[in-house]
Design a protein around this motif. Structure first.
Motif, PDB file in Angstrom:
ATOM      1  N   LEU A  73       0.829  -1.210   0.000  1.00 60.41           N
ATOM      2  CA  LEU A  73       0.000   0.000   0.000  1.00 60.41           C
ATOM      3  C   LEU A  73       0.862   1.257   0.000  1.00 60.41           C
ATOM      4  O   LEU A  73       0.545   2.240  -0.695  1.00 60.41           O
ATOM      5  N   LEU A  74       1.959   1.251   0.767  1.00 58.95           N
ATOM      6  CA  LEU A  74       2.862   2.399   0.774  1.00 58.95           C
ATOM      7  C   LEU A  74       3.418   2.653  -0.623  1.00 58.95           C
ATOM      8  O   LEU A  74       3.413   3.795  -1.118  1.00 58.95           O
ATOM      9  N   SER A  75       3.886   1.596  -1.266  1.00 57.05           N
ATOM     10  CA  SER A  75       4.447   1.731  -2.605  1.00 57.05           C
ATOM     11  C   SER A  75       3.392   2.172  -3.610  1.00 57.05           C
ATOM     12  O   SER A  75       3.638   3.040  -4.450  1.00 57.05           O
ATOM     13  N   GLY A  76       2.197   1.589  -3.521  1.00 55.36           N
ATOM     14  CA  GLY A  76       1.142   1.917  -4.473  1.00 55.36           C
ATOM     15  C   GLY A  76       0.657   3.345  -4.365  1.00 55.36           C
ATOM     16  O   GLY A  76       0.501   4.049  -5.373  1.00 55.36           O
ATOM     17  N   ILE A  77       0.421   3.802  -3.142  1.00 56.56           N
ATOM     18  CA  ILE A  77      -0.077   5.169  -2.939  1.00 56.56           C
ATOM     19  C   ILE A  77       0.947   6.190  -3.412  1.00 56.56           C
ATOM     20  O   ILE A  77       0.619   7.168  -4.093  1.00 56.56           O
ATOM     21  N   LEU A 119       8.507  11.079  -3.699  1.00 54.12           N
ATOM     22  CA  LEU A 119       7.449  10.069  -3.659  1.00 54.12           C
ATOM     23  C   LEU A 119       7.842   8.833  -4.458  1.00 54.12           C
ATOM     24  O   LEU A 119       7.545   7.699  -4.064  1.00 54.12           O
ATOM     25  N   GLU A 120       8.522   9.050  -5.580  1.00 53.44           N
ATOM     26  CA  GLU A 120       8.968   7.911  -6.390  1.00 53.44           C
ATOM     27  C   GLU A 120       9.959   7.054  -5.620  1.00 53.44           C
ATOM     28  O   GLU A 120       9.902   5.818  -5.672  1.00 53.44           O
ATOM     29  N   LEU A 121      10.872   7.680  -4.896  1.00 47.86           N
ATOM     30  CA  LEU A 121      11.870   6.940  -4.127  1.00 47.86           C
ATOM     31  C   LEU A 121      11.219   6.157  -2.986  1.00 47.86           C
ATOM     32  O   LEU A 121      11.594   5.011  -2.728  1.00 47.86           O
ATOM     33  N   VAL A 122      10.241   6.762  -2.314  1.00 45.90           N
ATOM     34  CA  VAL A 122       9.535   6.043  -1.257  1.00 45.90           C
ATOM     35  C   VAL A 122       8.782   4.854  -1.839  1.00 45.90           C
ATOM     36  O   VAL A 122       8.761   3.755  -1.257  1.00 45.90           O
ATOM     37  N   SER A 123       8.181   5.046  -3.007  1.00 41.42           N
ATOM     38  CA  SER A 123       7.461   3.960  -3.659  1.00 41.42           C
ATOM     39  C   SER A 123       8.410   2.817  -4.030  1.00 41.42           C
ATOM     40  O   SER A 123       8.108   1.644  -3.800  1.00 41.42           O
ATOM     41  N   SER A 177      -1.220  -2.380  -5.106  1.00 35.63           N
ATOM     42  CA  SER A 177      -2.136  -2.222  -3.977  1.00 35.63           C
ATOM     43  C   SER A 177      -3.200  -3.309  -3.976  1.00 35.63           C
ATOM     44  O   SER A 177      -3.482  -3.924  -2.933  1.00 35.63           O
ATOM     45  N   VAL A 178      -3.789  -3.569  -5.139  1.00 32.42           N
ATOM     46  CA  VAL A 178      -4.821  -4.601  -5.239  1.00 32.42           C
ATOM     47  C   VAL A 178      -4.232  -5.987  -4.994  1.00 32.42           C
ATOM     48  O   VAL A 178      -4.790  -6.797  -4.247  1.00 32.42           O
ATOM     49  N   CYS A 179      -3.095  -6.264  -5.610  1.00 32.60           N
ATOM     50  CA  CYS A 179      -2.472  -7.582  -5.440  1.00 32.60           C
ATOM     51  C   CYS A 179      -2.040  -7.819  -3.994  1.00 32.60           C
ATOM     52  O   CYS A 179      -2.041  -8.961  -3.523  1.00 32.60           O
TER      53      CYS A 179
END
Length: 516
Positions: free
Chosen positions: A388-392, A409-413, A478-480
């Motif tokens: 979820l963190l990566s997806g958001i 945000l890209e780096l956190v993802s 996120s869905v997976c």
């Protein structure tokens, strides 16, 4: 009222299980006596083998630079319609750098569409997928770990050199597929071989060395690409593949075969000689005993299996099949964003060299986080939280316009995807008993790569609309991630060796829960 201490019940059940019959000394125990103390010989062998990950990472992410769409500018500043490169005449614009810096500009693919421009990178991952199925059992059967690793590295290197001679996108795509096919077993062979040359105490540390080298290989790409900026993209293949070819030769002459594999294949003289060569000096005296008098009692060779017989078991057992499907769906989402994020960096309003470097560096804290916290975190919560963190953050990075916030945000993802990648592989090891574990983990790794197959096409489509790349990446992972709800928690569980043991344990836990 629910039992507040299910893990304690689980351990009590295991303690009450029937005692096994007297067991003969295992092959692992005997090898441990010889190589349990980590010596310089083992350090050299494990380090040299793990370095294969370095070159593997370079070929995995080389498309970030060779297939990037170069910057362009209008040759007539007064031309107000100079916005879409495909809607103006060719003499109204020009590339900022020479055309030979990318396959896009050299072969005039700027208006070819996302499918064509993303096809070479996708074909590489398709090759990895095909190679994973076809070559999966060769390291366990006729070739051995060492020979399979050497062959894969040399195959990848030579194919990369030939790729530099491509004359059109179709030839280039075919060679990228062949390269992916050949390198499919590098990571698995390097991990297995390096860990089988050291004692149990050091296996985890040696495995982490391979991941670190993979990160370093990824990190080296922007440096090499920056040094040859403005020159042909073909040089990037030569600068990475020629050293890899020489490395393959050194690997063949300097690395020993896995002692366990040698014994299983009946090559006991080579088995003993390998242990003598890699054992720490303090342990070599133990090899002067009558080695083969004890070897008669070992029965390890009767347990040899292959991926396909194990797959039959995984498909026949409903609980195993459910676990395999669920964890593969999770892995698919993680793989899509893990492989897609670096490929899509050229779509962001940030310097490509710096963004790739920062992405590579973000893998270090992800690996260290997994290493230090994996025993303290529930697997299901960790995977879902990281997904979820990566997806958001993936979706958010294309919705903001401030460059610093966007790359942050890209780096956190990407950090979340890297950590999820590591946890999913560890989770996969714990979900299945020893007799089918290798095959199950191989299928999970295939799902990770399968997610990477779609990434290049989405990245190419995202050059005009970022939601088609990073937006799809974020929604997918996120869905997976929610499919972990179909899986049992494994933190603190004792691993089983056979299907029967796993089923007895599951039945006992379920009966205790029903009786509460």
């Amino acid at each position: 009222m629910a039992d507040p201490n299910p893990l304690l019940q689980q351990r009590e059940y295991e303690a009450e299980a029937p005692k096994l019959e007297k067991q003969l000394p295992s092959l692992d125990d005997t090898i441990e006596q010889c190589i349990g103390n980590f010596g310089w010989g083992q350090f050299f062998q494990a380090t040299l083998i793990s370095f294969a990950w370095f070159f593997d990472a370079q070929q995995t992410f080389i498309s970030v630079f060779t297939d990037a769409e170069p910057k362009w500018h209008c040759t007539s500043p007064s031309n107000s319609t100079c916005k879409n490169i495909c809607e103006i005449s060719r003499d109204s614009w020009d590339w900022d750098l020479p055309a030979h810096t990318s396959i896009i500009s050299e072969w005039s693919l700027e208006c070819a569409g996302s499918i064509i421009t993303g096809l070479p990178a996708s074909s590489f991952f398709l090759g990895c997928l095909a190679g994973g199925f076809v070559l999966a059992t060769l390291a366990d059967s006729s070739f051995g770990r060492k020979n399979m690793l050497v062959l894969s590295c040399m195959f990848m290197s030579l194919t990369g050199i030939f790729t530099a001679l491509s004359t059109n996108v179709w030839m280039y795509t075919a060679l990228r597929f062949i390269s992916g096919f050949g390198r499919a077993t590098i990571g698995t062979c390097a991990l297995v071989l390096s860990t089988e040359l050291v004692g149990k105490k050091w296996r985890g540390n040696v495995g982490i060395v391979g991941f670190i080298y993979f990160t370093l290989g990824f990190l080296s790409l922007p440096g090499v690409a920056y040094l040859i900026r403005g020159l042909s993209w073909r040089l990037l293949y030569l600068w990475t593949c020629v050293p890899s070819a020489f490395y393959s030769v050194f690997l063949y002459f300097l690395v020993r075969e896995s002692p366990r594999w040698l014994y299983v294949k009946g090559r006991k003289e080579e088995f003993a000689e390998t242990l003598r060569s890699i054992a720490a000096p303090v342990n070599r005296s133990s090899l002067t005993q009558s080695f083969f008098g004890r070897c008669v009692e070992w029965e390890e060779e009767s347990h040899e299996t292959n991926m396909y017989s194990a797959m039959k078991i995984l498909l026949q057992k409903s609980w195993a099949f459910q676990r395999l499907v669920a964890i593969m769906v999770v892995a698919f989402g993680v793989g899509m964003i893990y492989y897609g994020m670096p490929l899509g960096l050229g779509n962001l309003d940030f310097d490509l060299y710096w963004s790739v470097t920062l992405n590579a560096l973000s893998e270090f804290p992800a690996s260290f986080l997994t290493f230090f916290l994996i025993e303290k975190l529930d697997r299901k919560v960790s995977v879902l939280g990281l997904a979820l963190l990566s997806g958001i953050c993936s979706v958010a990075c294309v919705l903001v316009r401030w460059k610093v916030m966007q790359i942050g945000l890209e780096l956190v993802s990407f950090f979340g995807a890297c950590a999820a990648f590591d946890v999913v592989l560890i989770y996969s090891l714990e979900l299945f008993p020893t007799c089918v574990r290798n095959s199950a983990v191989s299928m999970v790794r295939q799902a990770l790569v399968f997610g990477g197959v779609f990434s290049p096409v989405l990245v190419a489509a995202g050059r005009k609309n970022g939601l088609l790349s990073y937006g799809v990446f974020g929604v997918t992972i996120s869905v997976c991630g929610f499919f972990v709800a179909c899986l049992p928690e494994t933190r603190g569980r004792t691993s089983c060796d056979t299907i029967d043991q796993e089923e007895r344990k599951n039945d006992a836990i379920n009966n205790r829960v029903d009786n509460v």
